[in-house]
Design an enzyme around this catalytic site. Structure first.
Site, PDB file in Angstrom:
ATOM      1  NE  ARG A  37     -23.101   4.808  -0.509  1.00  0.00           N
ATOM      2  CZ  ARG A  37     -21.843   5.197  -0.406  1.00  0.00           C
ATOM      3  NH1 ARG A  37     -21.198   5.635  -1.489  1.00  0.00           N
ATOM      4  NH2 ARG A  37     -21.201   5.143   0.742  1.00  0.00           N
ATOM      5  CG  ASN A  89     -13.162   7.819   5.793  1.00  0.00           C
ATOM      6  OD1 ASN A  89     -12.104   7.970   5.197  1.00  0.00           O
ATOM      7  ND2 ASN A  89     -13.990   6.840   5.507  1.00  0.00           N
ATOM      8  CB  VAL A  98     -22.300   8.403   1.434  1.00  0.00           C
ATOM      9  CG1 VAL A  98     -23.600   8.118   0.694  1.00  0.00           C
ATOM     10  CG2 VAL A  98     -21.331   9.184   0.554  1.00  0.00           C
ATOM     11  CE  LYS A 110      -4.241  -1.223   2.407  1.00  0.00           C
ATOM     12  NZ  LYS A 110      -5.036  -0.865   3.584  1.00  0.00           N
ATOM     13  N   GLY A 164      -8.955   6.512  -1.763  1.00  0.00           N
ATOM     14  CA  GLY A 164      -9.965   6.257  -2.783  1.00  0.00           C
ATOM     15  C   GLY A 164      -9.755   4.931  -3.491  1.00  0.00           C
ATOM     16  CD  GLU A 175      -9.851   5.123   4.694  1.00  0.00           C
ATOM     17  OE1 GLU A 175      -9.007   6.002   4.441  1.00  0.00           O
ATOM     18  OE2 GLU A 175     -10.746   4.814   3.895  1.00  0.00           O
ATOM     19  NE  ARG A 185     -14.623  11.383   3.641  1.00  0.00           N
ATOM     20  CZ  ARG A 185     -15.304  10.266   3.442  1.00  0.00           C
ATOM     21  NH1 ARG A 185     -16.574  10.199   3.768  1.00  0.00           N
ATOM     22  NH2 ARG A 185     -14.738   9.189   2.926  1.00  0.00           N
ATOM     23  CG  HIS A 220     -11.939  -0.911  -2.976  1.00  0.00           C
ATOM     24  ND1 HIS A 220     -11.960  -2.089  -2.272  1.00  0.00           N
ATOM     25  CD2 HIS A 220     -10.820  -0.940  -3.714  1.00  0.00           C
ATOM     26  CE1 HIS A 220     -10.898  -2.810  -2.591  1.00  0.00           C
ATOM     27  NE2 HIS A 220     -10.196  -2.141  -3.477  1.00  0.00           N
ATOM     28  CD  GLU A 242      -2.778  -2.796   5.845  1.00  0.00           C
ATOM     29  OE1 GLU A 242      -3.663  -3.213   5.087  1.00  0.00           O
ATOM     30  OE2 GLU A 242      -2.889  -1.756   6.504  1.00  0.00           O
TER      31      GLU A 242
HETATM   32  P1  ADP Z   1      -8.619   3.877   0.652  1.00  0.00           P
HETATM   33  O1  ADP Z   1      -8.168   4.952   1.573  1.00  0.00           O
HETATM   34  O2  ADP Z   1      -7.944   3.944  -0.684  1.00  0.00           O
HETATM   35  O3  ADP Z   1     -10.093   3.731   0.572  1.00  0.00           O
HETATM   36  P2  ADP Z   1      -8.406   1.614   2.495  1.00  0.00           P
HETATM   37  O4  ADP Z   1      -7.178   1.338   3.272  1.00  0.00           O
HETATM   38  O5  ADP Z   1      -9.574   2.164   3.215  1.00  0.00           O
HETATM   39  O6  ADP Z   1      -8.029   2.529   1.234  1.00  0.00           O
HETATM   40  O7  ADP Z   1      -8.829   0.310   1.764  1.00  0.00           O
HETATM   41  C1  ADP Z   1      -9.872   0.279   0.813  1.00  0.00           C
HETATM   42  C2  ADP Z   1     -10.393  -1.125   0.630  1.00  0.00           C
HETATM   43  O8  ADP Z   1      -9.336  -1.982   0.195  1.00  0.00           O
HETATM   44  C3  ADP Z   1     -10.906  -1.758   1.894  1.00  0.00           C
HETATM   45  O9  ADP Z   1     -12.250  -1.411   2.164  1.00  0.00           O
HETATM   46  C4  ADP Z   1     -10.753  -3.224   1.545  1.00  0.00           C
HETATM   47  O10 ADP Z   1     -11.809  -3.602   0.669  1.00  0.00           O
HETATM   48  C5  ADP Z   1      -9.476  -3.261   0.759  1.00  0.00           C
HETATM   49  N1  ADP Z   1      -8.323  -3.523   1.639  1.00  0.00           N
HETATM   50  C6  ADP Z   1      -7.517  -2.615   2.223  1.00  0.00           C
HETATM   51  N2  ADP Z   1      -6.562  -3.193   2.969  1.00  0.00           N
HETATM   52  C7  ADP Z   1      -6.750  -4.524   2.862  1.00  0.00           C
HETATM   53  C8  ADP Z   1      -6.079  -5.683   3.391  1.00  0.00           C
HETATM   54  N3  ADP Z   1      -5.016  -5.590   4.176  1.00  0.00           N
HETATM   55  N4  ADP Z   1      -6.581  -6.896   3.058  1.00  0.00           N
HETATM   56  C9  ADP Z   1      -7.668  -7.017   2.255  1.00  0.00           C
HETATM   57  N5  ADP Z   1      -8.309  -5.981   1.706  1.00  0.00           N
HETATM   58  C10 ADP Z   1      -7.882  -4.746   2.003  1.00  0.00           C
END
Ligand code: ADP
Length: 449
Positions: A338, A290, A295, A159, A165, A288, A292, A236, A201
């Site tokens: 939605r 957020n 939706v 990552k 996003g 993460e 804010r 996502h 991760e």
């Molecule tokens: P962003 O900030 O780009 O939305 P996130 O870290 O929230 O990124 O991750 C977005 C989506 O990616 C998560 O909701 C999940 O579906 C997938 N994801 C993220 N990290 C993992 C992980 N370690 N293993 C499996 N899926 C993941």
């Protein structure tokens, strides 16, 4: 003198904010682009200011134009909504420097949570369980790097620390792809986010997406408003959300609530926020925060009776608010669909004129939307048209109520994902609450075609 707030957004969330302002006797200024002259909320706003051409970069993302509008109309505060500038710490800082209260957390908090490694570290230090991984600098030595990945165990996810996003992520199934995937992710991250830093991760194979709504007063008090399950997603993007999340391990949940509150208190979190998790085999894994409104906030409002947008305004403007966990009572179950302007099969956007439409109503049904018959959906912005929310005593009754609401609802003139929702409400996996974040794409849509 009543307060005056500028709403730096469009569509349903701008209307939602105006409704909350009116209840609090706050005057409103709405900014809009040249492509958005016919937006519904402009008719209910006390003042309106055109801030530029339809292109988001020249309007809703144009900080100088928004700040000029704020100066011109002499507002006290700026409400960012979601998307656009809502999680842009520079914007929050510019608002404050120009003498306008940014309705949300401090620029420093937005910045820390926007950097995934910093956010993970903050979460971990407050006792929140994070996805196992490696967040130190990646070593130059390839063998050393491979050993780190091996220790986490494949499949792993690479990552970008500045990602967002759904971009800047890559799954690596085996060691042979590790080095090339890392290099590509770094290159892409450098171009997309101006920061090539990456981390590793463990890939959580088949989780649910569970999130916790929090509200802090900026002075060290904070409460949670329970969970939401947003596992029905495509690429996502959430499509159906519900509250509370069901079949969650109670002791894990209680520990996670406590840790979330700890985090908010520690950073003196101000306003509404959401802490997002992947949930698998009884374990929560932080992904993460957020910083804010989201939706899907209405499902939480429906089961608690707590108006999150009003709370954001009250906290930011220093109006009276008491955040007391014991006063939060949960009732029943809420589901949100939605409705997007997109082809239900190809998911291609479908802007254009709504020739005719009918909205659902009745007991336990909430409808949040800015559209109306004759409205032309512009092609420049996100495709969200409406949110239909149902509340009932149980999950099954809320789904039944949604089926009837969706039956009453129709939109003509453009394509929407309305038929997809109708199918999902009858889908056994959804009805039995057995879906994970992969279900819609890897099973439902495949079987459907
Ligand atoms: P962003 O900030 O780009 O939305 P996130 O870290 O929230 O990124 O991750 C977005 C989506 O990616 C998560 O909701 C999940 O579906 C997938 N994801 C993220 N990290 C993992 C992980 N370690 N293993 C499996 N899926 C993941």
């Amino acid at each position: 003198m009543p307060f005056k707030v500028l709403i730096a957004n469009r569509g349903e969330i701008a209307l939602r904010a105006i409704r909350a302002c009116k209840e609090l006797n706050i005057s409103t200024v709405s900014v809009y682009s040249e492509g958005d002259k016919d937006l519904k909320h402009l008719k209910f706003s006390d003042e309106t200011v055109c801030i530029g051409p339809a292109s988001p970069l020249e309007s809703y993302l144009n900080t100088p134009a928004i700040l000029s509008a704020a100066e011109l109309t002499q507002v006290d505060a700026i409400y960012p909504g979601y998307g656009f500038l809502a999680e842009d710490s520079n914007f929050a800082e510019m608002c404050e420097k120009s003498g306008f209260k940014f309705i949300g957390p401090s620029p420093e908090t937005i910045k820390s949570m926007g950097d995934k490694i910093t956010a993970k570290t903050l979460a971990e230090n407050s006792g929140i369980q994070i996805v196992p991984g490696y967040k130190e600098d990646i070593p130059d030595d390839e063998e050393e790097f491979k050993a780190i990945a091996k220790k986490i165990g494949y499949p792993i996810m690479i990552k970008a620390t500045a990602g967002g996003g759904g971009r800047g992520m890559r799954v690596v199934k085996s060691e042979e792809d590790l080095i090339s995937s890392a290099e590509i992710t770094m290159q892409e991250a450098k171009i997309a986010f101006g920061n090539e830093k990456i981390y590793l991760e463990k890939f959580i194979a088949n989780p649910r997406h569970i999130e916790i709504q929090v509200v802090g007063d900026g002075k060290g008090h904070a409460i949670h408003l329970g969970t939401r399950d947003c596992s029905m997603q495509r690429r996502h993007q959430k499509i159906i959300e519900e509250a509370p999340a069901q079949n969650i391990d109670e002791s894990s949940l209680n520990q996670t609530y406590e840790a979330c509150i700890n985090l908010c208190k520690k950073i003196k979190y101000e306003g509404a926020g959401t802490i997002e998790f992947l949930y698998e085999d009884g374990q929560f894994y932080f992904i993460e925060m957020n910083t804010r409104i989201q939706v899907e906030h209405p499902v939480t409002e429906m089961i608690t009776g707590f108006d999150i947008v009003k709370a954001q305004l009250r906290i930011a403007l220093g109006l009276d608010i008491k955040l007391d966990q014991n006063s939060i009572k949960f009732f029943g179950h809420a589901v949100e669909c939605r409705i997007n302007a997109e082809d239900p099969e190809t998911f291609q956007p479908s802007p254009g004129k709504i020739t005719k439409m009918h909205i659902p109503g009745g007991f336990g049904i909430r409808y949040d939307s800015h559209i109306y018959g004759g409205y032309i959906v512009p092609p420049y912005y996100d495709s969200l048209l409406a949110k239909i929310i149902t509340l009932a005593n149980t999950r099954n009754s809320a789904i039944k109520r949604m089926i009837s609401a969706l039956d009453e609802f129709f939109i003509e003139g453009i394509k929407t994902n309305h038929p997809l929702h109708q199918k999902l409400m009858h889908d056994d996996t959804f009805v039995n609450n057995e879906h994970t974040i992969n279900y819609l794409e890897t099973e439902f849509l495949k079987n459907d075609s």
